[in-house]
Design a protein around this motif. Structure first.
Motif, mmCIF file in Angstrom:
data_model
loop_
_atom_site.group_PDB
_atom_site.id
_atom_site.type_symbol
_atom_site.label_atom_id
_atom_site.label_comp_id
_atom_site.label_asym_id
_atom_site.label_seq_id
_atom_site.Cartn_x
_atom_site.Cartn_y
_atom_site.Cartn_z
ATOM 1 N N LEU A 345 1.609 -12.183 -8.356
ATOM 2 C CA LEU A 345 2.640 -12.260 -7.314
ATOM 3 C C LEU A 345 2.433 -11.211 -6.213
ATOM 4 N N GLU A 346 1.885 -10.072 -6.561
ATOM 5 C CA GLU A 346 1.595 -9.076 -5.527
ATOM 6 C C GLU A 346 0.243 -9.406 -4.887
ATOM 7 N N PRO A 347 0.231 -9.804 -3.616
ATOM 8 C CA PRO A 347 -1.070 -10.059 -2.988
ATOM 9 C C PRO A 347 -1.878 -8.765 -2.941
ATOM 10 N N LEU A 348 -3.175 -8.905 -2.854
ATOM 11 C CA LEU A 348 -4.021 -7.719 -2.799
ATOM 12 C C LEU A 348 -3.635 -6.860 -1.604
ATOM 13 N N SER A 349 -3.565 -5.568 -1.834
ATOM 14 C CA SER A 349 -3.237 -4.643 -0.759
ATOM 15 C C SER A 349 -3.864 -3.298 -1.091
ATOM 16 N N CYS A 350 -4.498 -2.712 -0.105
ATOM 17 C CA CYS A 350 -5.151 -1.429 -0.334
ATOM 18 C C CYS A 350 -4.956 -0.551 0.889
ATOM 19 N N THR A 351 -4.596 0.689 0.647
ATOM 20 C CA THR A 351 -4.466 1.662 1.730
ATOM 21 C C THR A 351 -5.661 2.607 1.673
ATOM 22 N N ALA A 352 -6.260 2.844 2.829
ATOM 23 C CA ALA A 352 -7.439 3.711 2.869
ATOM 24 C C ALA A 352 -7.332 4.666 4.037
ATOM 25 N N HIS A 353 -7.829 5.880 3.837
ATOM 26 C CA HIS A 353 -7.903 6.869 4.907
ATOM 27 C C HIS A 353 -9.304 7.469 4.875
ATOM 28 N N VAL A 354 -10.063 7.162 5.904
ATOM 29 C CA VAL A 354 -11.433 7.686 5.969
ATOM 30 C C VAL A 354 -11.452 8.849 6.962
ATOM 31 N N ARG A 355 -11.896 9.987 6.483
ATOM 32 C CA ARG A 355 -12.089 11.163 7.334
ATOM 33 C C ARG A 355 -13.589 11.465 7.343
ATOM 34 N N PRO A 356 -14.046 12.285 8.266
ATOM 35 C CA PRO A 356 -15.477 12.602 8.235
ATOM 36 C C PRO A 356 -15.863 13.163 6.867
ATOM 37 N N GLY A 357 -16.737 12.497 6.184
ATOM 38 C CA GLY A 357 -17.248 13.008 4.908
ATOM 39 C C GLY A 357 -16.379 12.746 3.696
ATOM 40 N N SER A 358 -15.245 12.033 3.859
ATOM 41 C CA SER A 358 -14.434 11.754 2.677
ATOM 42 C C SER A 358 -13.595 10.503 2.880
ATOM 43 N N CYS A 359 -13.078 10.016 1.772
ATOM 44 C CA CYS A 359 -12.236 8.824 1.842
ATOM 45 C C CYS A 359 -11.207 8.898 0.722
ATOM 46 N N GLU A 360 -9.972 8.541 1.049
ATOM 47 C CA GLU A 360 -8.937 8.479 0.024
ATOM 48 C C GLU A 360 -8.364 7.060 0.001
ATOM 49 N N ILE A 361 -8.194 6.563 -1.233
ATOM 50 C CA ILE A 361 -7.757 5.182 -1.440
ATOM 51 C C ILE A 361 -6.459 5.190 -2.249
ATOM 52 N N TRP A 362 -5.547 4.286 -1.902
ATOM 53 C CA TRP A 362 -4.359 4.038 -2.717
ATOM 54 C C TRP A 362 -4.331 2.538 -3.012
ATOM 55 N N VAL A 375 -16.817 2.166 -3.231
ATOM 56 C CA VAL A 375 -16.423 2.663 -1.908
ATOM 57 C C VAL A 375 -17.417 3.724 -1.441
ATOM 58 N N ALA A 376 -17.797 4.614 -2.354
ATOM 59 C CA ALA A 376 -18.754 5.669 -2.000
ATOM 60 C C ALA A 376 -20.054 5.050 -1.492
ATOM 61 N N LEU A 377 -20.511 4.044 -2.196
ATOM 62 C CA LEU A 377 -21.754 3.372 -1.818
ATOM 63 C C LEU A 377 -21.618 2.726 -0.436
ATOM 64 N N ALA A 378 -20.496 2.042 -0.229
ATOM 65 C CA ALA A 378 -20.305 1.319 1.037
ATOM 66 C C ALA A 378 -20.215 2.271 2.221
ATOM 67 N N LEU A 379 -19.628 3.459 1.986
ATOM 68 C CA LEU A 379 -19.436 4.392 3.098
ATOM 69 C C LEU A 379 -20.551 5.427 3.184
ATOM 70 N N GLY A 380 -21.502 5.371 2.253
ATOM 71 C CA GLY A 380 -22.573 6.373 2.252
ATOM 72 C C GLY A 380 -22.084 7.756 1.873
ATOM 73 N N LEU A 381 -21.098 7.813 0.982
ATOM 74 C CA LEU A 381 -20.552 9.094 0.527
ATOM 75 C C LEU A 381 -20.925 9.308 -0.942
ATOM 76 N N SER A 382 -20.782 10.534 -1.406
ATOM 77 C CA SER A 382 -20.910 10.768 -2.844
ATOM 78 C C SER A 382 -19.603 10.348 -3.499
ATOM 79 N N ALA A 383 -19.659 10.014 -4.777
ATOM 80 C CA ALA A 383 -18.436 9.621 -5.477
ATOM 81 C C ALA A 383 -17.403 10.745 -5.430
ATOM 82 N N GLU A 384 -17.862 11.974 -5.456
ATOM 83 C CA GLU A 384 -16.944 13.129 -5.432
ATOM 84 C C GLU A 384 -16.140 13.174 -4.134
ATOM 85 N N ALA A 385 -16.665 12.544 -3.087
ATOM 86 C CA ALA A 385 -15.974 12.562 -1.795
ATOM 87 C C ALA A 385 -14.939 11.445 -1.684
#
Ligand code: FES
Ligand code: FES
Lengths: 720, 157
Positions: A345-362, A375-385
């Motif tokens: 019932l809940e359609p897919l929804s994702c919140t993302a904030h990409v900053r230089p060198g990092s990304c946060e997902i909800w 996500v790390a792979l797609a953005l060319g970041l390390s998983a830690e970022a």
């Protein structure tokens, strides 16, 4: 003191089991780190002996659930297991979702941070109790140390440590600092005998926030400066965006920006309403690509052709060819199962904030650790970022095991200044699912002179989802999920199961769907066995009994269901009963369904009786919920579920053309749980798997006609 | 645009054709009202407009005018709402919970109109609300429980 937050490591045995594709009963090991366990944050010590339990100075106990809550009661179950050993009440804990981190939060049965396969509780059963026990042991030791008395003279009770000899009593919060300096016990003793919390039908701790609107699902995230996006991918699978004029969207009040991805467009606005209006105003030109003329007829005929090919042998027993040759008679049938969407019932929804060198997902994810890596792979970041915050899920059913929608949001967010919430429309959710793919089977049974199976030959044509999703369940070219349960719980003298791999065309995403392989094979096996019973002139329950191991749990479940479901009692004309059984996910289940038919052949399912042996029911109320819900989910699929493709696009779009069971179509369901102290089995999926065969077997008993395809084709149903 | 939500007048700077759903969720931050289908097929977005159950996903905010809006966040402001929430908890209705805001708002409208609904009344009122977790049987039981628990004074005439 070393700031470490220790966590889960799957035992070697569990990992090996995953690698070997063993899904059966495991004594799951669990290693707590041997390091002194302290999570030191900014001068306020909290006691965190492992990845699950955190206690602060004020005595507040926080549990961090590696498992995602998608309705199945994972948070409550984790809370109950930890609370049992930590000597607190589940209602006293705060519980939060673990962030995505495959190294720290590994499902012992899947080798990754995954919620699925009805494995959460089975995986959690020992580790979560050990997590609570480790904390308890350390708190008791801390108190004993403080009082200079032997730890054996103290015990934990209701959030305190007690020393009965002196009458002293101290709250957990006051012990945090001392406990933090102690060694984490390797193999903390678990309670034996009567359990205080486990086994009680306690009310779920997540319910109050879900009846007053305060629960925060993935779609509900709010952040300062948040923008809202609506997205549309090329409707033809695997197609790409050629060009789009942004102007019509930008003319809509509240729209800020149009974002282009290689295969999709998104409109970013001040609120979702403006984003949706902006998106609707766009006239994108797509390059349809290789799938432009793909349709369901072609997908079905590919499966039928594959059915003529000898597949890889997944399992044999006895001498099937000889037994088939010597059979008195044979029965053969071809089963065709459609594509299905999850339509949570809940359609897919994702919140993302990409900053230089990092990304946060909800987002609400069933595999947040994997989402983080992708996500790390797609953005060319390390998983830690990349940080993935996991939230409540408004229905998973396997859709949220995939992360491509999370990656999509991250790629959109990369082009947006600040955080953006991407919410799929229902239409997008329906047309870009990770579908359950077509599955065809041919079953040929050689019968002896009493009409009992002498040989069982089951060829399955299906996609090898496990080859890329969980390679541990893909062995020697065989998808163990597709081939599992290919002859049910029956003891057969000889058999052969072969698998013909049939992956979808590139660009069409397929994946896991509630009940996975057992939902497909359960339908097929229980239809065949039922038909054989009718042909042998025997009662379907008796016929099954004769093929089950005497004294087995599944036999007991079948007998109980026949009794409770009124099997054999008289019914009005044009009403019938059907039965189906399944042993899977560590549980055993039997369903008796009544079906009423009117003169036009329209059917109604007034009631169902389900008996389940799921080992120890950690929370019987949650077990009942899951069985009831699984049944309704399976009933929707059996009666209506069908995704069709035309011109490379899914034809269905919303609940008017992909109908699901509603209140007025919902049967009365009685669930009976067998008493057991065996290890807990999974309950999220078995209910789904037995519905279609029970209903179609009931129809067979009314009409004399065997239906071999799903969903139910109303034109094929006429009263006898 | 000025609308009255849960007893408070609030301003939204949006086109009048904007569905009320997005104004509630994104502009006012009242995320208890859910999005499920966008075409009045699932009931997840049900709110009360002028005392009647309405699908917020297809209700243009410009059409509301003076009519007061009540959302799930204020459901406990009525005796009916409280009785329903209590029954929902004691019946263990909730699974994922995503549909339950809409189910509760729809059920509240039902009880306000029919204080002692029978199965047919429940079917008629509730069949527009989808629950993919399959909580229908428990919703039915909880509505009946709430109907019993409601003090007579709180019941509509
Ligand atoms: S979102 Fe409004 S009825 Fe479905
Ligand atoms: S509780 Fe999940 S959709 Fe109803």
């Amino acid at each position: 003191m070393k700031p470490v937050v220790t966590g889960f490591s799957p035992s070697r045995r569990a990992l090996l089991a995953v690698a070997a594709g063993v899904i059966g009963e495991l004594a799951v090991g669990f290693r707590l780190s041997g390091d002194t366990a302290v999570a030191q944050t900014a001068g306020a010590p909290t006691f965190q002996p492992n990845g699950v339990v955190r206690i602060d100075r004020g005595g507040v106990v926080t549990l961090i659930s590696p498992y995602a809550e998608m309705g199945q009661g994972a948070l409550m179950s984790v809370a109950m297991l930890v609370a049992e050993e930590l000597e607190i009440e589940p209602s006293d804990v705060r519980i939060e979702h673990a962030i995505g981190d495959n190294a720290r939060y590994v499902s012992p049965l899947l080798g990754e941070q995954i919620t699925g396969g009805s494995l959460s509780l089975r995986g959690a059963w020992k580790p979560m109790r050990q997590a609570g026990a480790a904390a308890r042991v350390m708190l008791v030791e801390a108190a004993a140390h403080t009082w200079s008395v032997p730890a054996a003279a103290c015990h934990a009770e209701a959030g305190h440590v007690l020393h009965p000899a002196s009458g002293r009593r101290v709250a957990y919060g006051a012990l945090v600092e001392v406990a933090s300096t102690l060694e984490v016990p390797q193999d903390p003793p678990l309670k034996t005998g009567t359990l205080r919390v486990v086994g009680k039908a306690l009310a779920r701790i997540d319910s109050p926030s879900k009846v007053d609107g305060s629960a925060i699902f993935g779609i509900d995230v709010r952040l300062p400066g948040l923008r809202y996006a609506s997205v549309m991918a090329c409707p033809v699978f695997g197609g790409s965006l050629r060009r789009v004029d942004h102007a019509p969207a930008l003319a809509v009040r509240g729209v800020r920006q149009v974002v282009e991805l290689p295969n999709a467009i998104a409109v970013v606005a001040d609120h979702t309403g403006a984003a949706r209006k902006g998106l609707a105003a766009l006239k994108p030109e797509w390059s349809d690509g290789a799938n432009a003329s793909l349709d369901t007829a072609a997908l079905v005929s590919t499966c039928d052709t594959a059915l003529e090919t000898q597949g890889l042998i997944a399992e044999t027993k006895g001498e099937p060819a000889r037994a088939m040759g010597g059979a008195k008679a044979t029965y053969e049938a071809v089963f065709r199962l459609p594509m299905l969407a999850h339509a949570a019932l809940e359609p897919l929804s994702c919140t993302a904030h990409v900053r230089p060198g990092s990304c946060e997902i909800w987002a609400g994810s069933q595999a947040p650790g994997r989402a983080r890596n992708e996500v790390a792979l797609a953005l060319g970041l390390s998983a830690e970022a990349v940080r993935v915050n996991n939230l409540l899920i408004g229905g998973g059913f396997g859709r949220r095991l995939q992360s491509e929608w999370i990656t999509q949001a991250a790629l959109i967010a990369r082009q947006v200044d600040g955080p953006v919430k991407v919410t799929w429309s229902r239409e997008e959710d329906m047309r870009q699912s990770s579908y359950r793919f077509h599955n065809h089977s041919r079953v040929k049974v050689g019968l002896d002179d009493r009409g009992m199976p002498a040989s069982w030959d089951h060829r399955i044509v299906g996609p090898a989802v496990m080859a890329w999703f969980l390679p541990g369940y893909f062995r020697n070219g065989i998808d163990l999920d597709v081939t599992g349960g290919a002859y049910g719980p029956y003891v057969l003298p000889s058999l052969s199961v072969d698998f013909v791999r049939n992956d979808p065309p590139s660009g069409l995403l397929v994946g896991n769907w509630r009940g996975v392989g057992d939902t497909r094979n359960g339908f097929i096996v229980e239809s065949v066995i039922d038909e054989l019973a009718h042909r042998a002139g025997r009662d379907p329950v008796d016929y099954r009994r004769a093929l089950l191991e005497p004294g087995s749990r599944i036999l007991a479940v079948l007998d109980r269901a026949a009794m409770e479901g009124g099997w054999g009692n008289a019914l009005p004309r044009n009403s019938g009963r059907g039965v189906a059984i399944l042993s899977a996910f560590g549980s055993h289940i039997a369903l008796v369904s009544q079906v009423d038919m009117d003169e036009q052949g329209r059917i109604r399912v007034p009631r169902m009786t389900c008996v389940v042996d799921c080992g120890r029911a950690v929370n019987p109320s949650i077990v009942r919920q899951q069985i009831e819900g699984g049944i309704i989910f399976g009933l929707s699929a059996a009666l209506f579920g069908k995704i069709t493709v035309r011109d490379g696009q899914v034809e269905q779009s919303n609940f008017h053309d992909y109908p699901v069971v509603r209140m007025n179509e919902s049967p009365a369901i009685e669930v009976i749980i067998m008493d057991s102290v065996e290890e807990p089995g999974g309950v999220g999926e078995p209910g789904t798997a037995v519905v279609a065969p029970a209903v179609l077997n009931a129809i067979r008993s009314i009409t004399g006609k065997r239906l071999l395809s799903l969903p139910l084709d109303p034109t094929m149903v006429q009263p006898a | 645009m000025l609308i009255q939500v849960n007893g408070t007048k609030r301003e939204a700077d949006v086109d009048p054709d904007t569905p009320l759903l997005w104004v509630l969720r994104d502009v006012f931050g009242l995320t208890g009202t859910k999005f499920g289908c966008g075409i009045a097929m699932c009931g997840a977005c049900t709110v009360h407009v002028g005392g009647q159950p309405r699908r917020a996903c297809v209700t243009p905010v410009g059409d509301i005018g003076e009519q007061p809006i009540v959302t799930i966040e204020a459901l406990s402001g009525s005796a009916t709402g409280q009785a329903l929430q209590k029954a929902w908890l004691s019946t263990d209705v909730v699974q994922c919970g995503y549909c339950q805001s809409g189910q509760l708002m729809q059920a509240a409208a039902l009880l306000d109109a029919k204080p002692a609904p029978d199965d047919a009344d429940i079917d008629a009122a509730m069949s527009g609300n989808i629950c993919r977790c399959g909580t229908y049987g428990r919703i039915r039981a909880a509505i009946k429980q709430a109907a019993v628990d409601l003090p007579p004074s709180a019941k509509a005439p």
